[in-house]
Structures are given as C-alpha cells and as structure tokens.
Scaffold this active site. Structure first.
Site: not given
Ligand code: 1CP
Length: 340
Positions: A21, A25, A34, A147
């Site tokens: 990640r 943000r 964004r 999910y």
């Molecule tokens: O920079 C990077 O790492 C690339 C971007 C990336 C990756 C690899 C994002 C952007 N998401 C992911 C994978 C992801 N998404 C995972 C696996 C990794 C982990 O465990 O962290 C999971 C579980 C998700 C699902 C997801 N997407 C969540 C989690 C929800 C939960 O159940 O807790 C969330 C909050 C998102 C949204 C998201 N994805 C990525 C970002 C930057 C965001 C936040 C969105 C925003 O407000 O801008």
C-alpha cells in the site's frame, strides 16, 4: 533489476525494499490525484491517473519496485457484482453470493474486461526507470470469496464460514470460478509488463489450519503452479496474513513468502528461509515513531542480515495517517544498512 534478482536469491548490492500500500492517502500527491479522478474506482479505471499514483511512491520514496495501483476487488466487480467504495466505510457489494445459482450467474472470462489494468501496466512499464520492477497482483480466491459472500469487510467472516462448514461444495465451486479468472488475470498482467506478481491472502488468518489448506492455500498453489509453468522467469510472491501457526505446513511452487508483522522473523527464517526468499515484515504502526521504526528495522536486519534471501517490506499495508517523512527515511536507512 535488483528486486527481481533478490526474488531469485541472486546477489544484489543491497536488500531491496518496497511497501505494501505504498500509494495512498498518507501522500498528499495521492489525495490530489484521487480528487481529480472522482471516486476510488474512477481512479482505478483511469489509465493515466492510475499510472501517476503508481509512480508517486517510486519518485517520493525511491522504492525498488512499483506496485500497480488498483484493488483486489475489481475482479469480483467485473464478474458481475456491483461495487461501491463508501467514504470512511470501505468496499460494499450490491449483490452477494449465497447459492449455487448466484455462483452460476457470475460472469466467466471477466478478466478480459480488465483492459484498464493491462493498459495501466503497459504504460507503467514504459514510464518506469529500467532498474525498477513492476509488481502486478490479485487477491487470493479465499480472500475475494469473503467479500463476495459477506458483501463487505468482516470481523467474524460468519457467512463465509457458515458456507465453508455447512456447504463446502458450494464454497469450492465459488473458489474454482474465482481461481479460473485469476489465472487469466495474472497471465494478462505479466504479458502487459508486470515483472513479478503477488497474491494477497489478507484474510488467511480467519481460518483454522485444515480449513486454510483446503479452502485457500490449495487454490493459491494452483495459480502459482500455472504461472511458474508458463512464466518461470516471473517471481511469484504469496502473502498469507495471520498464519504464523501454520508455517510447518507451507510448501509448494513459488518464489517469495510474504511474512506478516505478527509472525516473528526468526520463526519464518527457521521454518521457511532455506526454501523461499522472505519478504517483510516491519509492523507498519512503528512508522508513527521514528525511534520505534529504527528499532524495528534493526531487529529485522539482525535476523535476516545483509545476505541474499530477504526483501524488506512492511508486515502489512501503509496506514493513511503515517508520517511520510518516516516512510522516506525507512527506504534510505534499509539501503544504507544493507550495502554489501
Ligand atoms: O500501493 C499499493 O499497494 C497498490 C494499491 C492497493 C492494493 C495492493 C490498493 C489500493 N488495494 C490493494 C489490495 C487490497 N484491497 C487488499 C489486500 C492487501 C491488504 O490486505 O491490505 C484488500 C484486503 C483490499 C480491500 C480494500 N480496498 C480495503 C480493505 C477493506 C477491509 O475489509 O478492511 C479498502 C479500504 C480498499 C480501498 C483501497 N484500496 C487501495 C486504496 C489506496 C484504498 C483506499 C481508498 C481511498 O480512499 O483512496
């Protein structure tokens, strides 16, 4: 590429590092892009802007690898489940999977609709410096299934586990369908320019040991074997979060094992370090405090040393309110302290 050499345990001038990640943000630049894109999904689908946010951490932090900016949930989205990211609450699906009928209604060949991901990877490979690796990714079948069954993130995984124990055949049919999509998806990512791929099994730790190997690890292994047969030169990295207790059973065809922050690095090294390159595992919250961060880096390097067999990373993703300067310093400190 130093990162790719390290995945294959070849000698490198220092231990490479990237952060899970790493785009997000905690970077004001990300927040600006964004806002320009509109919603989070608009950003994922916008090839130019997704490329821009992928490159931001490479430029700002100087990490050794870029990871595609996207989300694991775009696969179920394209399989036909309407998806929304609700501000402050995370992802929400409009439909969920509860019956065989629901599974049968999921679109096959959905990976062919993810052209925006493939186009982003091609653009990234053109724009990235030659020595920086490009990482593609997907979620594991089990993590994606949670999910799709729950409709959102979960604390208990109650619906998913109810299906697992009361109707395992149904869960297996869902997992197989996701599995087929992920093979096509990662293959296309590699053909579009990804130099390595990581499978995120973020909710591995929700399962007991026998269930884990039957309903999650087995599918990740099937994908990994498919990729290693087809693309032996592309490193496959697996990140199952929360399974420190199952390390004795970890085996199979892949290159890099992602160690989460709750697993002591000594334990991972003792159980898996001779077979797999280890990636990890700084507790992300240590970045709240510079001295705690340095203490954490030192503890990991005392175990992993400067030799090959280690890729530095966090033990899970960056948090939105971590201080960016500590992330910048982390990269430089690891690089300085691991120079051969
Ligand atoms: O920079 C990077 O790492 C690339 C971007 C990336 C990756 C690899 C994002 C952007 N998401 C992911 C994978 C992801 N998404 C995972 C696996 C990794 C982990 O465990 O962290 C999971 C579980 C998700 C699902 C997801 N997407 C969540 C989690 C929800 C939960 O159940 O807790 C969330 C909050 C998102 C949204 C998201 N994805 C990525 C970002 C930057 C965001 C936040 C969105 C925003 O407000 O801008």
């Amino acid at each position: 590429m130093i990162f790719i050499d390290a995945c294959f345990r070849k000698p490198t001038p220092y231990t490479p590092i990237w952060l899970m990640r790493q785009a997000g943000r905690y970077l004001t630049e990300y927040k600006a892009t964004r806002a320009q894109a509109g919603s989070f999904l608009d950003l994922c689908k916008n090839v130019e802007l997704a490329t821009e946010v992928t490159l931001q951490p490479v430029e700002i932090l100087d990490v050794d690898a870029a990871i595609l900016f996207s989300d694991i949930l775009v696969v179920p989205l394209e399989m036909g489940l309407g998806l929304e990211f609700v501000a402050g609450e995370g992802p929400k699906f409009k439909q969920t999977i509860a019956t065989q009928n629901d599974v049968d209604s999921l679109k096959s060949g959905a990976f062919k609709n993810l052209e925006y991901v493939y186009d982003t990877l091609s653009m990234l490979r053109q724009k990235l410096p030659k020595d920086k690796a490009l990482i593609g990714f997907c979620g594991s079948p089990w993590t994606l299934a949670t999910y799709m069954i729950e409709g959102e993130g979960s604390k208990t995984y109650a619906k998913s586990k109810k299906m697992l124990y009361s109707n395992p055949t149904l869960l297996h049919s869902l997992l197989s369908k996701i599995n087929d999509e992920l093979k096509g998806y990662l293959a296309r990512q590699i053909e579009s320019g990804a130099n390595a791929v990581q499978i995120f099994d973020s909710w591995a730790g929700a399962l007991e040991c026998s269930a884990y190997f039957e309903f999650s690890w087995r599918y990740m292994q099937d994908i990994a074997q498919f990729l290693k047969n087809k693309y032996p030169h592309i490193p496959v990295m697996l990140f199952p979060k929360g399974i420190a207790g199952f390390l004795d059973h970890i085996d199979g065809v892949f290159d890099v094992f992602g160690v989460d922050w709750s697993t002591p690095m000594e334990l991972a090294k003792q159980k898996l370090g001779h077979k797999y390159v280890l990636q990890g595992n700084l507790e992300p919250a240590r970045l709240y405090d510079r001295d705690s961060m340095i203490g954490g880096i030192e503890a990991i390097l005392r175990v992993m040393g400067k030799e090959s067999g280690h890729i530095f990373n966090l033990g899970h993703g960056m948090l939105p309110d971590l201080p960016r300067q500590n992330a910048i310093d982390l990269i430089q400190i690891v690089r300085d302290r691991t120079k051969r």
